[in-house]
Write an enzyme that holds these catalytic residues in place. Structure first.
Site, PDB file in Angstrom:
ATOM      1  N   CYS A   8       0.874  -1.190   0.000  1.00 50.14           N
ATOM      2  CA  CYS A   8       0.000   0.000   0.000  1.00 50.14           C
ATOM      3  C   CYS A   8       0.904   1.231   0.000  1.00 50.14           C
ATOM      4  O   CYS A   8       2.091   1.121  -0.332  1.00 50.14           O
ATOM      5  CB  CYS A   8      -0.977  -0.017   1.178  1.00 50.14           C
ATOM      6  SG  CYS A   8      -0.215   0.025   2.811  1.00 50.14           S
ATOM      7  N   ASN A  11       2.327   1.442   4.291  1.00 46.94           N
ATOM      8  CA  ASN A  11       2.676   0.175   4.962  1.00 46.94           C
ATOM      9  C   ASN A  11       2.435   0.261   6.474  1.00 46.94           C
ATOM     10  O   ASN A  11       3.182  -0.315   7.272  1.00 46.94           O
ATOM     11  CB  ASN A  11       4.121  -0.265   4.656  1.00 46.94           C
ATOM     12  CG  ASN A  11       4.470  -1.677   5.137  1.00 46.94           C
ATOM     13  OD1 ASN A  11       5.598  -1.947   5.545  1.00 46.94           O
ATOM     14  ND2 ASN A  11       3.528  -2.591   5.103  1.00 46.94           N
ATOM     15  N   CYS A  13      -1.299   0.834   7.429  1.00 47.38           N
ATOM     16  CA  CYS A  13      -2.734   0.554   7.600  1.00 47.38           C
ATOM     17  C   CYS A  13      -3.181  -0.694   6.834  1.00 47.38           C
ATOM     18  O   CYS A  13      -3.494  -1.721   7.440  1.00 47.38           O
ATOM     19  CB  CYS A  13      -3.579   1.752   7.142  1.00 47.38           C
ATOM     20  SG  CYS A  13      -3.285   3.256   8.088  1.00 47.38           S
ATOM     21  N   ARG A  14      -3.235  -0.610   5.487  1.00 55.11           N
ATOM     22  CA  ARG A  14      -3.826  -1.689   4.697  1.00 55.11           C
ATOM     23  C   ARG A  14      -2.915  -2.897   4.508  1.00 55.11           C
ATOM     24  O   ARG A  14      -3.337  -4.042   4.767  1.00 55.11           O
ATOM     25  CB  ARG A  14      -4.259  -1.148   3.324  1.00 55.11           C
ATOM     26  CG  ARG A  14      -5.398  -0.159   3.407  1.00 55.11           C
ATOM     27  CD  ARG A  14      -5.576   0.598   2.100  1.00 55.11           C
ATOM     28  NE  ARG A  14      -4.465   1.511   1.851  1.00 55.11           N
ATOM     29  CZ  ARG A  14      -4.320   2.259   0.772  1.00 55.11           C
ATOM     30  NH1 ARG A  14      -5.204   2.175  -0.203  1.00 55.11           N
ATOM     31  NH2 ARG A  14      -3.297   3.072   0.658  1.00 55.11           N
ATOM     32  N   SER A  15      -1.689  -2.693   4.028  1.00 61.26           N
ATOM     33  CA  SER A  15      -0.855  -3.868   3.718  1.00 61.26           C
ATOM     34  C   SER A  15      -0.431  -4.663   4.957  1.00 61.26           C
ATOM     35  O   SER A  15      -0.319  -5.897   4.860  1.00 61.26           O
ATOM     36  CB  SER A  15       0.335  -3.505   2.821  1.00 61.26           C
ATOM     37  OG  SER A  15       1.150  -2.533   3.398  1.00 61.26           O
ATOM     38  N   ASP A 121      -8.071   3.911   1.169  1.00 62.16           N
ATOM     39  CA  ASP A 121      -7.110   4.315   2.197  1.00 62.16           C
ATOM     40  C   ASP A 121      -7.872   4.791   3.442  1.00 62.16           C
ATOM     41  O   ASP A 121      -8.611   5.780   3.380  1.00 62.16           O
ATOM     42  CB  ASP A 121      -6.260   5.462   1.632  1.00 62.16           C
ATOM     43  CG  ASP A 121      -5.146   5.870   2.573  1.00 62.16           C
ATOM     44  OD1 ASP A 121      -5.193   5.489   3.763  1.00 62.16           O
ATOM     45  OD2 ASP A 121      -4.238   6.581   2.120  1.00 62.16           O
TER      46      ASP A 121
HETATM   47  P1  4NP Z   1      -1.764   2.847   4.120  1.00 61.20           P
HETATM   48  O1  4NP Z   1      -2.364   4.212   4.724  1.00 61.20           O
HETATM   49  O2  4NP Z   1      -1.248   3.178   2.738  1.00 61.20           O
HETATM   50  O3  4NP Z   1      -2.922   1.928   4.091  1.00 61.20           O
HETATM   51  O4  4NP Z   1      -0.664   2.411   5.080  1.00 61.20           O
HETATM   52  C1  4NP Z   1      -1.610   5.386   4.821  1.00 61.20           C
HETATM   53  C2  4NP Z   1      -0.791   5.576   5.908  1.00 61.20           C
HETATM   54  C3  4NP Z   1      -0.070   6.751   6.030  1.00 61.20           C
HETATM   55  C4  4NP Z   1      -0.179   7.724   5.058  1.00 61.20           C
HETATM   56  C5  4NP Z   1      -0.993   7.522   3.960  1.00 61.20           C
HETATM   57  C6  4NP Z   1      -1.701   6.342   3.840  1.00 61.20           C
HETATM   58  N1  4NP Z   1       0.529   8.941   5.189  1.00 61.20           N
HETATM   59  O5  4NP Z   1       0.362   9.818   4.332  1.00 61.20           O
HETATM   60  O6  4NP Z   1       1.321   9.096   6.141  1.00 61.20           O
END
Ligand code: 4NP
Length: 148
Positions: A8, A11, A13-15, A121
């Protein structure tokens, strides 16, 4: 040994959820699962507390995972690279060196009835977003393990 990488943006939240959920469904001697992010903002961090919480609620511990950035070297280490959304797809494919590399990259939700949907997201939203993400990833992983 089959090796699967979940990717994602952050790294956190989702992955990490995808790594935890798929790991919980497979024989670790047969399938290796890891995750990474295309962005480097959270390298070295544990998953987001909201991802840790929804996983824990479902009997999965992802608290020991450590965020890392996706690299071109991952194309050599993994058979399939599942991305959560189309921007992850673009960022991963940018680092591909061959058509064979590009062919390894798939949207995770394409495993659900062939739908080319995205795992949204959840970072800037509330707990419901994390529940939705958990359910979507769980559905997709339940389908993809039928291929092993
Ligand atoms: P992820 O979510 O891609 O599912 O891990 C996010 C986590 C952090 C950020 C964006 C998306 N960020 O901009 O810090």
């Amino acid at each position: 040994m089959t090796s699967i990488l979940m990717v994602c943006l952050g790294n956190i939240c989702r992955s990490p959820l995808a790594e935890g959920i798929l790991t919980s469904m497979v024989d670790p001697t047969q399938v290796y699962v890891d995750s990474a992010g295309t962005g480097g903002y959270h390298v070295g961090d544990a998953p987001d507390p909201r991802s840790i919480a929804i996983a824990k609620k479902n009997g999965i511990d992802i608290s020991n995972q450590v965020c890392r950035k996706f690299t071109a070297e991952d194309f050599n280490r993994f058979d399939t690279i599942y991305v959560m959304d189309s921007s992850n797809y673009t960022n991963v494919v940018k680092l591909a060196n061959s058509e064979a590399d590009r062919a390894k990259v798939k949207l995770l939700l394409s495993e659900i009835e062939g739908k080319n949907l995205e795992v949204p997201d959840p970072y800037y939203g509330g707990d419901d977003g994390f529940k939705n993400v958990y359910n979507l990833i769980h559905q997709a992983c339940s389908k993809l393990i039928l291929k092993f």
